[in-house]
Design a protein around this motif. Sequence first.
Motif, short mmCIF file in Angstrom:
data_model
loop_
_atom_site.label_atom_id
_atom_site.label_comp_id
_atom_site.label_asym_id
_atom_site.label_seq_id
_atom_site.Cartn_x
_atom_site.Cartn_y
_atom_site.Cartn_z
N SER A 71 9.05 -6.95 -3.40
CA SER A 71 7.67 -7.29 -3.74
C SER A 71 6.90 -7.55 -2.45
N PHE A 72 5.56 -7.49 -2.58
CA PHE A 72 4.68 -7.76 -1.45
C PHE A 72 3.77 -8.92 -1.85
N ARG A 73 3.65 -9.93 -0.98
CA ARG A 73 2.89 -11.12 -1.33
C ARG A 73 1.43 -10.78 -1.58
N GLN A 74 0.90 -11.27 -2.70
CA GLN A 74 -0.45 -10.92 -3.13
C GLN A 74 -1.51 -11.42 -2.13
N ILE A 75 -1.31 -12.59 -1.57
CA ILE A 75 -2.31 -13.12 -0.64
C ILE A 75 -2.37 -12.28 0.63
N GLU A 76 -1.21 -11.78 1.10
CA GLU A 76 -1.19 -10.91 2.28
C GLU A 76 -1.87 -9.59 1.97
N LEU A 77 -1.67 -9.08 0.75
CA LEU A 77 -2.29 -7.82 0.36
C LEU A 77 -3.81 -7.94 0.34
N ILE A 78 -4.34 -9.02 -0.24
CA ILE A 78 -5.79 -9.23 -0.30
C ILE A 78 -6.36 -9.39 1.11
N LYS A 79 -5.66 -10.12 1.97
CA LYS A 79 -6.10 -10.29 3.35
C LYS A 79 -6.14 -8.95 4.07
N PHE A 80 -5.14 -8.11 3.85
CA PHE A 80 -5.08 -6.80 4.48
C PHE A 80 -6.25 -5.93 4.02
N VAL A 81 -6.56 -5.96 2.72
CA VAL A 81 -7.66 -5.15 2.19
C VAL A 81 -8.99 -5.61 2.77
N LEU A 82 -9.21 -6.92 2.87
CA LEU A 82 -10.47 -7.42 3.42
C LEU A 82 -10.65 -7.01 4.88
N GLU A 83 -9.59 -7.07 5.67
CA GLU A 83 -9.68 -6.64 7.06
C GLU A 83 -9.84 -5.14 7.16
N LEU A 84 -9.24 -4.40 6.22
CA LEU A 84 -9.34 -2.94 6.24
C LEU A 84 -10.77 -2.48 5.97
N LYS A 85 -11.52 -3.24 5.13
CA LYS A 85 -12.89 -2.86 4.79
C LYS A 85 -13.82 -2.93 6.00
N GLU A 86 -13.40 -3.56 7.08
CA GLU A 86 -14.25 -3.69 8.25
C GLU A 86 -14.23 -2.43 9.11
N HIS A 87 -13.38 -1.44 8.81
CA HIS A 87 -13.24 -0.23 9.61
C HIS A 87 -13.88 0.95 8.90
N GLN A 88 -14.33 1.94 9.68
CA GLN A 88 -14.97 3.15 9.18
C GLN A 88 -14.08 4.35 9.44
N GLY A 89 -14.28 5.42 8.64
CA GLY A 89 -13.56 6.66 8.86
C GLY A 89 -12.21 6.70 8.17
N ASN A 90 -11.52 7.85 8.36
CA ASN A 90 -10.22 8.07 7.74
C ASN A 90 -9.15 7.24 8.45
N ILE A 91 -8.30 6.61 7.64
CA ILE A 91 -7.25 5.73 8.18
C ILE A 91 -5.93 6.09 7.50
N ASP A 92 -4.87 6.17 8.29
CA ASP A 92 -3.51 6.39 7.76
C ASP A 92 -2.80 5.04 7.65
N ILE A 93 -2.25 4.76 6.47
CA ILE A 93 -1.54 3.51 6.22
C ILE A 93 -0.08 3.82 5.94
#
Length: 479
Positions: free
Chosen positions: A426-448
Amino acid sequence: MAGYILILAVIVLGGAIATVGDRLGSKVGKARLSLFNLRPRQTAVLITILTGSLISAATLGILLALSQELQDAVLRIESIREQQETAKQELEETRAEKAEIEAELARSQNDLGDIRQRLLQTNEVLERAVNRQSLTQEQLDQLQSRYSRAQAELEDFEAQSRTLQGQIQRLQRERDQVQSRLRGVAGQKEQLEAAIKVAKDRLSQVESQKQALQGEINRIQTQLDEADQQQQLLLSQQRSLREEIAALEASRQRLEENVNILLLGLRRGTITIRAGQILASGLLQNMGDRRQATSAVEELLRQARRNAIVLNNPQQIQPTDQVVQITQQDVDRLVDQLADGQSYVVRILAAANYLQGESNVLVVPQVAPNQVVFQEGENIASIALNPSTMTDDQILQRLDQLFTVSNQRAIASGMLPDPVTGSVGSFRQIELIKFVLELKEHQGNIDISAIAPQIVYTSGPLEISLIARQNQRVILRSS
């Protein structure tokens, strides 16, 4: 039939006693007898009263002697009333339990409706993915056909080029022969010069044709390179679609299993232990002989017994009751495998669904070699997205697909999933939400990419880190 005979006997006996009493009273009256210093008439009345009392006593005595139910009704009336009050209280409690069960049934039916809706949505997504795979396969077939035709044309052009090369070499040899003849024969100079000019013109034409063919060959080679790139892209899309289809199929199977388990619970009661649920697990290694292996297996079974008692809450359990049942053949095979001294992951699984209060739980062992599945830093799965054009829910959905593909690859590589949920971590939900919020600050195509932060073994669990890259540069990493 015995009741009718009893009633008939009581009637006959009552009539007989009444007749005897009547005659006795008449004789006493006629004889004008006196008992206890009473008048004759009073004596006759006393005889009649005694006779009636005798009839009642005889009737009651016969009924009490021949009917156990009447004895209970007459002699145990108070206890029967107490039992009736107790039965009323139990009836009220049963009605209350019925109301609670009906409420639980309503909640379960609502859950069943939600699960069915999710199953329908999953089936629709699966159907769309299958259609996309079919379209991609058709495009791949068309591209392969174009590639085959271009390859055939290239072979034809190469054959023509080889033919022209032979002609050029032949003309060069002819030119050399003509020049040699010019040096030896001065009289044929003009004719030879004309022949040389013609040969040069033909050579120039052949060179022009060669350059044109070479340009066409380069153009076809460029098309072939582009076709190869498109083919590789389509193959990559096809593999990605297959992984998504496998993940959706696994999700659909889990939903169907949950629906079946919920339906079984609605029909029979509250399920506390599900089929395949892990009751005990352990990493067993360095077992030098059967004695050590047997001791380790017995400890796992004791652990499974404790967990089964906690989950199932059987009534009136004794310390000597086994609760967990396993066949001797399974135990012998497990001990033989563990005795070789290798490292194994052993799990004790419930063989079926069990309702609350059941005191016998049949279990089966699951054993697998504990091996390295992923090395430290190994890439498990990857996706591409543009967070600036997507909502938070869309990003979470894409990351959920990444987790699903990672889960499926881990299972395919040898990790043991949870038999009930089908997951290996499993992946911790709080870490996932934090990752998504920081990801929204970037523009363009991103590989995850989903990366194993440390060595992962068969015993698990699967812990992953998310790494976001843009233009091959790491811009974000989950903690």
